[in-house]
Design a protein around this motif. Structure first.
Motif, short mmCIF file in Angstrom:
data_model
loop_
_atom_site.label_atom_id
_atom_site.label_comp_id
_atom_site.label_asym_id
_atom_site.label_seq_id
_atom_site.Cartn_x
_atom_site.Cartn_y
_atom_site.Cartn_z
N VAL A 286 4.74 -7.79 8.78
CA VAL A 286 4.46 -6.47 8.21
C VAL A 286 5.72 -5.63 8.13
N GLY A 287 5.69 -4.62 7.28
CA GLY A 287 6.83 -3.73 7.13
C GLY A 287 6.38 -2.36 6.68
N LYS A 288 7.28 -1.41 6.81
CA LYS A 288 6.95 -0.02 6.50
C LYS A 288 8.22 0.67 6.04
N VAL A 289 8.19 1.33 4.89
CA VAL A 289 9.34 2.15 4.48
C VAL A 289 8.82 3.51 4.02
N LEU A 290 9.71 4.48 3.94
CA LEU A 290 9.30 5.79 3.44
C LEU A 290 8.99 5.70 1.95
N ALA B 216 10.03 -4.41 -0.49
CA ALA B 216 9.58 -5.80 -0.61
C ALA B 216 10.76 -6.75 -0.43
N ARG B 217 11.86 -6.37 -1.08
CA ARG B 217 13.09 -7.16 -1.00
C ARG B 217 13.52 -7.35 0.47
N ASP B 218 13.53 -6.20 1.21
CA ASP B 218 13.95 -6.22 2.62
C ASP B 218 13.05 -7.12 3.46
N LEU B 219 11.74 -6.94 3.29
CA LEU B 219 10.79 -7.71 4.11
C LEU B 219 10.94 -9.21 3.84
N LEU B 220 11.06 -9.56 2.56
CA LEU B 220 11.19 -10.97 2.19
C LEU B 220 12.49 -11.55 2.74
N ASP B 221 13.56 -10.79 2.61
CA ASP B 221 14.86 -11.25 3.11
C ASP B 221 14.80 -11.51 4.61
N ARG B 222 14.16 -10.55 5.30
CA ARG B 222 14.12 -10.65 6.75
C ARG B 222 13.43 -11.94 7.21
N HIS B 223 12.49 -12.39 6.40
CA HIS B 223 11.74 -13.58 6.81
C HIS B 223 12.09 -14.79 5.97
N GLY B 224 13.16 -14.68 5.21
CA GLY B 224 13.67 -15.82 4.46
C GLY B 224 12.73 -16.32 3.38
N VAL B 225 12.03 -15.43 2.74
CA VAL B 225 11.10 -15.83 1.69
C VAL B 225 11.66 -15.34 0.35
N ASP C 271 0.85 -1.19 0.00
CA ASP C 271 0.00 0.00 0.00
C ASP C 271 0.89 1.24 0.00
N VAL C 272 0.89 1.95 -1.13
CA VAL C 272 1.70 3.16 -1.21
C VAL C 272 0.88 4.34 -0.75
N GLY C 273 1.29 4.97 0.34
CA GLY C 273 0.61 6.16 0.82
C GLY C 273 1.47 7.39 0.59
N GLY C 274 1.00 8.53 1.03
CA GLY C 274 1.73 9.77 0.81
C GLY C 274 3.07 9.79 1.52
N THR C 275 3.12 9.25 2.74
CA THR C 275 4.35 9.28 3.54
C THR C 275 5.03 7.91 3.58
N PHE C 276 4.24 6.89 3.85
CA PHE C 276 4.81 5.55 4.01
C PHE C 276 4.29 4.56 2.97
N THR C 277 5.10 3.59 2.66
CA THR C 277 4.67 2.45 1.88
C THR C 277 4.62 1.26 2.84
N ASP C 278 3.42 0.68 2.97
CA ASP C 278 3.22 -0.41 3.93
C ASP C 278 3.21 -1.75 3.22
N PHE C 279 3.71 -2.76 3.94
CA PHE C 279 3.74 -4.12 3.39
C PHE C 279 3.09 -5.10 4.36
N ALA C 280 2.40 -6.07 3.84
CA ALA C 280 1.93 -7.19 4.66
C ALA C 280 2.24 -8.46 3.89
N LEU C 281 2.90 -9.38 4.56
CA LEU C 281 3.28 -10.65 3.94
C LEU C 281 2.59 -11.75 4.73
N VAL C 282 1.80 -12.57 4.03
CA VAL C 282 0.95 -13.50 4.75
C VAL C 282 1.07 -14.90 4.16
N HIS C 283 1.13 -15.88 5.05
CA HIS C 283 1.02 -17.27 4.61
C HIS C 283 -0.16 -17.88 5.34
#
Lengths: 698, 565
Positions: A29-33, A47-56, A9-21
């Protein structure tokens, strides 16, 4: 489906991520500027960071659901394409006349309309005409169109809008014209008004068409960059684009009409609120989101989400009539200018809060970045509802002293109140504004809020939710987990969905029931409804059908769900029932008109985020946090020492308020007399004590 | 003093109640004047009959609304009404100046104790009389020709409709279902106010509620006095003219003398023309409405709350029997066409004193009514047409186009109008070079050409500024005149009078052309860039730009300049 699903979800300030299995019951979940120049940059790296962090690995992700604010931002920043508008001869000024109503009756000195998204010199009149009943009176002239296209090419037109009078009743002249333009101006995108809306009223239809043409080239370029970027990273799954109607569609469909996604983010938030409430066995909810500048309210009952037919974008201070009207299906949200950054001012011996906001820069006084005006956040810090240490980060240290000083200088000294009393007056005033919005969403629509649970998301809502619930007699407040990325979670709860609304305007009774049913069957064949389908997933598809009805001659109408109704009498009964809920009594025995029908086609997307929500042990007793702080409550005429917990510490049996619960992005306030616990899905549940007397005055 | 929180809850609660009631009225009404015209308003009164809040809807009811309860109580003394009663009045002298405005007052009871009133006011589609829509100008000598009149009359008693009176009303109007549906909508709106009102009293207590009502009035009065104090003391005056009051009649003068005296202001309109034997007359309440509107706009851009308190510092006088303070038996069906001139003349008077708080005189609006039979369905139709011009130039910007600068009206979209009546709109656009020239030009005039496909059709035209153009102020020039033309593209094209009544033939085209708004300030102050933008947009011709604007002329190559000469 056993793969991971990713929401962005790209917002004005943050881009939010949710990764679900869903099967492994994992939610990350994750959040970047956000990177405003090219949002795909933040998306790809985040997306790359979030996936890496959780080994996906990216190729383990089966699908991505995505929403972007590119379309609304292009409009707000006036950064769209050079649009040429082809109109019926004689109607050159539709876009410039707008509606004649003043949004402020008495402000005639400063009042301005929203600037149209095109220049008057780029309106081209075509000799053609369709009658109100759809009969073609004059077909477009090929020679004239050819000439128009030459002029448009010379004028450097980048995107063409075709909007003809009465095309809602019969779009054939528009379609024919669009075909010719594509032939004479190859490569220039064309939008026809009837492809977006089939509701009568020329200004709103033309405005929708022009806005779509305005954002289309930019949107297309963005989608191209995003899809190729994801492919380069090794993504092989499907991309689904979230829309304002609460469902998603493939990117190929959305690039034709990006406007249908301008409210996709809020739609996701409401879906998430509903999903977590359902997990906690609450099906009648009022979703309440409050962030930095605005609060959004939506009443949700079992069945389809409430979807309206129009929205207004880029409003000045959220005032109706100041923005650009868009006739696109959109989740029915009431939005007011009440957020953490809303500025308080003394006025007529009272405190007025909003709609002006301090924004992120300079921000509230407590940010100590040069803001001197008192905001809602400053009041909440002063009252102890928020604590400076809870939100401290490398980028931001909150100053209680600056907050107190602003409140004392701007409000306290003006109104003769102590700093605490002034802070309470601000908190109370903004709560009153939200109470009016909640009443508008419930009482004004014939619904008694006492039968609903209040579901609070967004950074500021949990601080105000209990007070609001008490004011409205609501028994339960739910603060779902991951409230800071609620929208993206909601995307993973959605389905494929397309809505088509068709203007009807015919009287309705036993004799016309059959013809209405025929119209619905005919509408189900509309190719637009199939745009959201990638494969032949017939078994998981179904239709939703609605009719808007009014007493003949009335200016406004009500939407009736036709599902489960099988005769004219049942439909009329339902209309009467809803009408009387809303307005009191129906006028005696007048005829009823169907003004439009709406048909939605939904294809279920498979596994849902709510299936991944964990079932935690709830038998344990809450961990004593050992933390307390002084918090102001008008009920006790002052400050009381109040326990402070994190959400994790609160799992288990209910404990009595006052309590403050601190999450990473928000602070939940539990009032004296109320009880709170965290349920199996990680939601904070507050049982609001209805016997508590109304706030006593300090 | 009530504390700041209680005051906020009660005051904002009553304002929200009035606004929400207005939305209910708008959504459930049947007449176009309410749905699109916003021609309604809601007032909330306390038990002493004082107006505490008024919803921000039609300014046309600002003058009448505060005194409605006084008239109701003359017939139904305070305390004599029961819960569930509703009293109707539309007398033009008690109300807002024409029979079409219905006022419905209902008492509010809390725990069986009378606490105040809810009042709604709305413009009906028809109240009978000489012509469809009840607004004919020509041939009207008194209000008896304009339709049915109610002095305060009980329409509902203890929750039950008074059937006999409803029947009398239904029998005397051309569209009974619409009118009965509309008074039902007004009653629904009043119910919203009653419900919220009693909730507020229950939650806050009666004593606190009464205390807040007193404070609302005193705070509002102080706010208005503070605004008026910003205006320089002095006596200011201006005169403007209405074209006439029907074919073959004289023009009418409207004159105002404004006296600003510290924190109060007096308006005297006594030097205006005598009342007419036509539908063009404004009663005192109507004059008051648009005088109050003008004051509100000049003071803090309308931010001062609307109630009995904020009106106290404003004193309006006018000799009874003038065209803006008519007495019985004057007709007033067409008085809506008079409002803009009340605003215009006040702004002209105040232009030198407070140049940054006034607009140049605005364009006008046209309100022709076309009635007849649809040959395809055989049914009667009444098309209540509204064409809106633009604002005059403003202290720091141009006038807005196609928007009224006095009452707040919406129009029926072309696509909706064509679906509802046998007509086709052939053109709806701005008129080139029509705006009053100035540093900040007026809004451009609007042209709307409509072709009618009915039988036995009558056009009751109602327009203004066909003769007297909207003047410019502070050095600005007037906008061009308005006109109405029958069959403009045929050899038989003919100009119609702004207030004439005409029979139309099948497929006749009527072209309504509105004046441009007046200019503000001298044209020599307008930048070349601003002029060039209008030329590029096709709103101003190159030749007019060269002729009228020195800076633009200077910015052009020498050759162009010479050709212009």
């Amino acid at each position: 489906m056993t793969e991971w699903r990713l929401a962005i979800d790209v917002g004005g300030t943050f881009t939010d991520f949710a990764l679900v299995h869903p099967i492994r019951k994992k939610i990350e979940v994750g959040k970047v500027l956000t990177t405003p120049d090219d949002p795909s940059t933040a998306i790809l790296s985040g997306a790359r960071d979030l996936l890496d962090r959780h080994g996906v690995e990216l190729d383990e992700v089966g699908s991505i659901v995505h929403a972007t604010t590119i379309a609304p931002n292009t409009i707000i920043q006036a950064a769209g394409a050079k649009v040429g508008l082809v109109v019926t001869h004689g109607f050159r000024d539709v876009m410039f006349m707008g509606r004649p109503t003043r949004y402020n009756t008495y402000s005639i000195l400063e009042l301005e309309r929203h600037k149209p998204l095109l220049e008057r010199k780029h309106v081209y009149e075509a000799t053609e005409r369709t009658a109100a009943d759809g009969i073609i009176l004059t077909t477009p002239d090929q020679e004239e169109l050819k000439d128009l296209c030459l002029r448009m090419a010379k004028d450097g037109i980048e995107s063409v809008a075709v909007a003809f009078i009465n095309s809602y009743a019969n779009p054939s002249n528009e379609l024919q014209t669009a075909e010719s333009i594509q032939q004479y101006l190859p490569g220039v995108p064309v939008t026809t008004s009837a492809s977006l809306t089939r509701m009568a009223a020329e200004y709103e239809r033309f405005s929708t068409c022009v806005a779509n043409a305005y954002v289309k080239p930019k949107f297309q370029a963005y989608i191209d960059r995003l899809t190729s970027g994801l492919k380069n990273l090794g993504f092989t799954g499907d991309i689904h684009m979230m829309q304002s109607n609460g469902g998603f569609t493939p990117p190929e469909a959305l690039v034709q009409k990006p406007l249908v996604a301008v409210e996709a983010g809020p739609a996701g938030g409401i879906i998430a609120a509903r999903a977590f409430a359902q997990a906690s066995n609450e099906n009648h909810i009022i979703a309440f989101d409050m962030g930095g500048t605005t609060a959004k309210v939506c009443l949700v009952e079992p069945g389809p989400l409430p979807v309206g037919t129009s929205i207004e974008i880029d409003r000045e201070q959220l005032r109706d009539g100041t923005g650009i009207p868009l006739r696109v299906p959109s989740v029915d949200v009431i939005e007011i200018g009440a957020g953490g950054g809303s500025i308080a001012q003394p006025r007529l011996g009272m405190v007025q809060v909003g709609p002006k906001s301090a924004g992120a820069d300079p921000g509230p006084a407590c940010y100590a970045r040069g803001g001197t005006q008192a905001t809602v956040t400053d009041a909440n810090i002063t009252l102890g509802y928020l604590a400076a240490e809870d939100f401290a980060s490398d980028e931001l240290a909150l100053s209680v002293g600056a907050a107190r000083a602003a409140i004392s200088d701007e409000i306290g000294s003006e109104l003769g109140l102590t700093t605490d009393a002034a802070a309470w007056a601000i908190h109370d005033a903004v709560t009153l504004n939200m109470e009016h919005a909640l009443r508008a969403a419930s009482v004004d629509r014939g619904k008694d809020p006492r039968g609903f649970a209040l579901v609070a998301t967004g950074g500021a809502a949990p601080t105000h939710a209990s007070r609001l619930a008490r004011r409205l007699g609501m028994a339960k407040v739910i603060i779902p987990p991951y409230a800071g990325v609620a929208s993206s979670l909601g995307f993973l709860e959605a389905d494929f969905r397309q809505d088509v609304t068709v203007h009807i305007n015919e009287s309705f009774d036993e004799n016309t029931w059959q013809s209405l049913e025929n119209r619905i069957e005919e509408t189900k064949k509309d190719p637009t409804l199939r745009e959201a389908e990638t494969t032949s997933e017939e078994s998981r598809s179904y239709y939703e059908t609605f009719a808007r009805m009014s007493c003949k001659g009335q200016g406004s109408d009500l939407e009736i769900s036709l599902m489960g109704l099988s005769s004219a009498a049942e439909v009329l009964h339902q209309f009467k029932h809803q009408y009387e809920d809303l307005y009191g009594s129906m006028p005696p025995a007048g005829p009823v008109t169907v003004t439009s029908i709406r048909v939605a086609r939904v294809t279920e997307s498979g596994s849902k985020v709510s299936e991944a929500a964990t079932h935690a042990d709830t038998t344990a007793n809450p961990t004593d946090s050992g933390k307390t702080r002084e918090v102001y409550f008008p009920e006790v005429r002052g400050r009381v020492r109040c326990a402070v917990y994190t959400r994790e510490q609160l799992r288990g049996a209910p404990i009595p308020g006052p309590v403050v619960i601190v999450d990473s992005e928000c602070s939940t306030l539990v009032l004296p007399g109320d009880k709170v616990h965290v349920d199996a899905f990680g939601s904070v549940i507050i049982d609001v004590n209805q016997k508590q007397p109304e706030d006593e005055v300090v | 003093m009530a504390d700041t929180m209680t005051r906020a809850v009660v005051w904002r609660g009553l304002i929200a109640a009035a606004n929400d009631a207005g939305r209910v009225l708008k959504r459930t009404a049947f007449s176009g004047a309410i749905q699109e015209g916003q021609d309604f308003s809601i007032g909330v009164f306390d038990e002493q009959g004082r107006m505490i809040v008024q919803g921000d809807f039609s300014p046309g009811h600002l003058g009448a609304m505060p005194s409605v309860i006084k008239h109701v109580e003359d017939y139904f003394p305070r305390g004599s009404l029961s819960a569930g009663d509703a009293v109707l009045l539309n007398d033009l002298f008690m109300g807002s100046g024409h029979l079409l405005d219905f006022f419905l007052a209902t008492p509010v009871f809390v725990e069986k104790e009378f606490m105040g009133y809810a009042v709604s006011c709305a413009h009906m589609a028809d109240v009978g009389g000489a012509s469809p829509g009840s607004q004919q100008v020509e041939g009207i000598f008194d209000f008896y020709q304009e339709g049915i009149r109610f002095l305060p009359t009980l329409m509902w008693h203890e929750g039950e409709a008074v059937g006999d009176v409803h029947r009398i009303l239904a029998a005397n109007v051309r569209v009974p279902d619409t009118v009965l549906g509309d008074i039902q909508a007004m009653r629904n709106a009043n119910l919203v106010v009653e419900k919220r009102f009693s909730e507020l009293v229950m939650n806050q207590g009666k004593a606190a509620f009464r205390q807040v009502c007193d404070e609302v009035l005193s705070i509002s009065e102080a706010a208005m006095r503070a605004e008026i104090s910003k205006w320089p003391n002095g006596v200011y005056s201006a005169t403007d003219y209405y074209d006439d009051f029907g074919p073959g009649t004289d023009s009418l003068k409207i004159s105002v003398q404004v006296t600003v005296n510290d924190d109060s202001v007096d308006f005297d309109f006594s030097n205006s023309s005598p009342q007419t034997r036509s539908g063009i007359n404004a009663v005192r309440n109507y004059l008051d409405s648009y005088t109050l509107f003008s004051v509100k706009s000049m003071a803090d851009d309308g931010q001062v709350p609307q109630n009995a308190g904020s009106m106290a510092p404003i004193n309006i006088t006018c000799t009874p029997g003038t065209v803006v303070s008519a007495i019985p038996p004057a007709g007033g069906g067409a008085r809506a066409i008079m409002q803009q001139r009340i605003v215009d003349v006040i702004f002209q008077a105040m232009a030198e004193a407070i140049p940054d708080r006034v607009l140049a005189p605005s364009s006008h609006w046209a309100n022709p009514i076309i009635g007849g039979y649809d040959p395809e369905t055989g049914k009667q139709f009444v098309n209540y047409e509204i064409v809106v011009g633009g604002f005059g130039g403003r202290p720091d910007r141009d006038g807005v186009e196609a928007m009224s600068a006095s009452f707040n009206i919406d129009t029926v979209p072309v696509e909706i109008a064509e679906a509802a009546a046998p007509l086709r709109v052939l053109r709806h656009s701005f008129i080139q070079d029509s705006a009053g020239v100035g540093q900040f030009r007026g809004g451009f005039g609007v042209r709307k050409d409509i072709q009618f496909f009915g039988k036995d059709m009558t056009l009751t035209n109602l327009g203004e500024r066909h003769v007297f153009q909207p003047p410019g102020i502070l050095g600005g020039e007037p906008g061009i005149s308005a006109s109405t033309v029958l069959n403009p593209d045929k050899e038989t094209a003919k100009e119609l009078h702004s207030k004439g009544t005409y029979f139309l033939d099948y497929a006749d085209v009527v072209s309504f052309r509105l004046s441009g708004g007046g200019g503000y300030g001298s044209a020599s102050e307008r930048s070349a860039k601003a002029v060039a933008a209008d030329v590029e947009a096709g709103l101003v011709t190159e030749s007019a730009a060269l002729a009228n604007y020195p800076a633009y002329r200077e910015s052009q190559p020498l050759k162009t300049r010479k050709e212009a000469k």
